[in-house]
Write a protein that holds these residues in place. Structure first.
Motif, PDB file in Angstrom:
ATOM      1  N   ALA A 141       0.817  -1.215   0.000  1.00 40.91           N
ATOM      2  CA  ALA A 141       0.000   0.000   0.000  1.00 40.91           C
ATOM      3  C   ALA A 141       0.852   1.266   0.000  1.00 40.91           C
ATOM      4  O   ALA A 141       0.505   2.250  -0.663  1.00 40.91           O
ATOM      5  CB  ALA A 141      -0.947  -0.007   1.199  1.00 40.91           C
ATOM      6  N   ALA A 142       1.968   1.265   0.724  1.00 41.91           N
ATOM      7  CA  ALA A 142       2.829   2.455   0.774  1.00 41.91           C
ATOM      8  C   ALA A 142       3.387   2.788  -0.607  1.00 41.91           C
ATOM      9  O   ALA A 142       3.445   3.958  -0.997  1.00 41.91           O
ATOM     10  CB  ALA A 142       3.956   2.257   1.783  1.00 41.91           C
ATOM     11  N   THR A 143       3.789   1.770  -1.341  1.00 39.80           N
ATOM     12  CA  THR A 143       4.314   1.988  -2.697  1.00 39.80           C
ATOM     13  C   THR A 143       3.224   2.520  -3.613  1.00 39.80           C
ATOM     14  O   THR A 143       3.451   3.454  -4.387  1.00 39.80           O
ATOM     15  CB  THR A 143       4.909   0.679  -3.258  1.00 39.80           C
ATOM     16  OG1 THR A 143       5.943   0.226  -2.383  1.00 39.80           O
ATOM     17  CG2 THR A 143       5.459   0.870  -4.654  1.00 39.80           C
ATOM     18  N   VAL A 144       2.039   1.945  -3.514  1.00 41.74           N
ATOM     19  CA  VAL A 144       0.930   2.394  -4.364  1.00 41.74           C
ATOM     20  C   VAL A 144       0.521   3.825  -4.002  1.00 41.74           C
ATOM     21  O   VAL A 144       0.221   4.629  -4.888  1.00 41.74           O
ATOM     22  CB  VAL A 144      -0.254   1.409  -4.278  1.00 41.74           C
ATOM     23  CG1 VAL A 144      -1.440   1.911  -5.085  1.00 41.74           C
ATOM     24  CG2 VAL A 144       0.172   0.021  -4.773  1.00 41.74           C
ATOM     25  N   GLU A 145       0.550   4.153  -2.732  1.00 39.85           N
ATOM     26  CA  GLU A 145       0.265   5.536  -2.308  1.00 39.85           C
ATOM     27  C   GLU A 145       1.316   6.499  -2.873  1.00 39.85           C
ATOM     28  O   GLU A 145       0.988   7.610  -3.283  1.00 39.85           O
ATOM     29  CB  GLU A 145       0.220   5.637  -0.783  1.00 39.85           C
ATOM     30  CG  GLU A 145      -0.969   4.959  -0.143  1.00 39.85           C
ATOM     31  CD  GLU A 145      -2.280   5.716  -0.293  1.00 39.85           C
ATOM     32  OE1 GLU A 145      -2.276   6.877  -0.750  1.00 39.85           O
ATOM     33  OE2 GLU A 145      -3.316   5.130   0.048  1.00 39.85           O
ATOM     34  N   ALA A 146       2.580   6.073  -2.896  1.00 41.89           N
ATOM     35  CA  ALA A 146       3.645   6.903  -3.467  1.00 41.89           C
ATOM     36  C   ALA A 146       3.406   7.124  -4.958  1.00 41.89           C
ATOM     37  O   ALA A 146       3.600   8.226  -5.472  1.00 41.89           O
ATOM     38  CB  ALA A 146       5.012   6.269  -3.214  1.00 41.89           C
ATOM     39  N   ILE A 147       2.977   6.081  -5.650  1.00 43.85           N
ATOM     40  CA  ILE A 147       2.661   6.211  -7.075  1.00 43.85           C
ATOM     41  C   ILE A 147       1.528   7.213  -7.265  1.00 43.85           C
ATOM     42  O   ILE A 147       1.595   8.083  -8.137  1.00 43.85           O
ATOM     43  CB  ILE A 147       2.276   4.836  -7.674  1.00 43.85           C
ATOM     44  CG1 ILE A 147       3.481   3.892  -7.654  1.00 43.85           C
ATOM     45  CG2 ILE A 147       1.717   4.987  -9.084  1.00 43.85           C
ATOM     46  CD1 ILE A 147       3.129   2.438  -7.923  1.00 43.85           C
ATOM     47  N   LEU A 148       0.508   7.113  -6.425  1.00 43.61           N
ATOM     48  CA  LEU A 148      -0.623   8.035  -6.491  1.00 43.61           C
ATOM     49  C   LEU A 148      -0.169   9.478  -6.267  1.00 43.61           C
ATOM     50  O   LEU A 148      -0.683  10.408  -6.883  1.00 43.61           O
ATOM     51  CB  LEU A 148      -1.679   7.647  -5.452  1.00 43.61           C
ATOM     52  CG  LEU A 148      -2.962   8.460  -5.424  1.00 43.61           C
ATOM     53  CD1 LEU A 148      -3.686   8.406  -6.765  1.00 43.61           C
ATOM     54  CD2 LEU A 148      -3.863   7.965  -4.308  1.00 43.61           C
ATOM     55  N   ALA A 149       0.856   9.647  -5.442  1.00 45.13           N
ATOM     56  CA  ALA A 149       1.401  10.978  -5.156  1.00 45.13           C
ATOM     57  C   ALA A 149       2.369  11.455  -6.234  1.00 45.13           C
ATOM     58  O   ALA A 149       2.913  12.563  -6.142  1.00 45.13           O
ATOM     59  CB  ALA A 149       2.096  10.975  -3.798  1.00 45.13           C
ATOM     60  N   GLY A 150       2.604  10.631  -7.257  1.00 46.50           N
ATOM     61  CA  GLY A 150       3.483  11.040  -8.348  1.00 46.50           C
ATOM     62  C   GLY A 150       4.940  10.725  -8.119  1.00 46.50           C
ATOM     63  O   GLY A 150       5.805  11.293  -8.784  1.00 46.50           O
TER      64      GLY A 150
END
Length: 142
Positions: free
Chosen positions: A45-54
């Motif tokens: 989830a942390a990696t996917v959240e980082a992707i969402l943040a650009g």
């Protein structure tokens, strides 16, 4: 990473091209949802959240392909990665570049053997590295 989405790759800086890739990935996560991307990929989830943040520059090309493949209108991850690698290989052919001249063209940021292994998918490539190679190859096709 997909042919039709970045037709002006050679006219951008590697950083701008990476930002464009990150935008497409963030849009995919936003559309599909963080939970669904986590469920459908090997990413946490942390990696996917980082992707969402650009923030996806250190993401591997295969992980980026996995994220993109979660969108219902996209092919599977293997097809996306194969197309991304094909863009580089066909671009090198069109621009008449070998891995030595490509390495030199990107200021020896990667060794020729490393470039070859990454383009062929035998060694992981980050999205930042992909952007650097894609931009340079496309800029030489004029």
């Amino acid at each position: 990473m997909l042919r039709a989405e970045f037709p002006d790759a050679g006219d951008q800086s590697p950083e701008a091209l990476l930002a464009a890739y990150e935008g497409v990935l963030a849009e995919t996560v936003e559309t599909v949802g963080v939970e669904q991307v986590v469920e459908s990929t090997d990413l946490d989830a942390a990696t996917v959240e980082a992707i969402l943040a650009g923030d996806a520059g250190d993401l591997s090309l295969s992980d980026a392909a996995a994220v993109l493949s979660t969108a219902p209108d996209r092919p599977d991850a293997d097809a996306i990665q194969a197309e991304a690698q094909d863009i580089l290989l066909m671009g090198m052919t069109t621009a008449v570049l070998d891995v030595e001249s490509l390495g030199s063209g990107i200021d020896d940021e990667m060794e020729p053997k490393e470039i070859q292994q990454k383009i062929e998918g035998r060694y992981p490539m980050t999205l930042s590295e992909y952007a650097r190679l894609h931009q340079y190859i496309e800029s030489r096709q004029r």
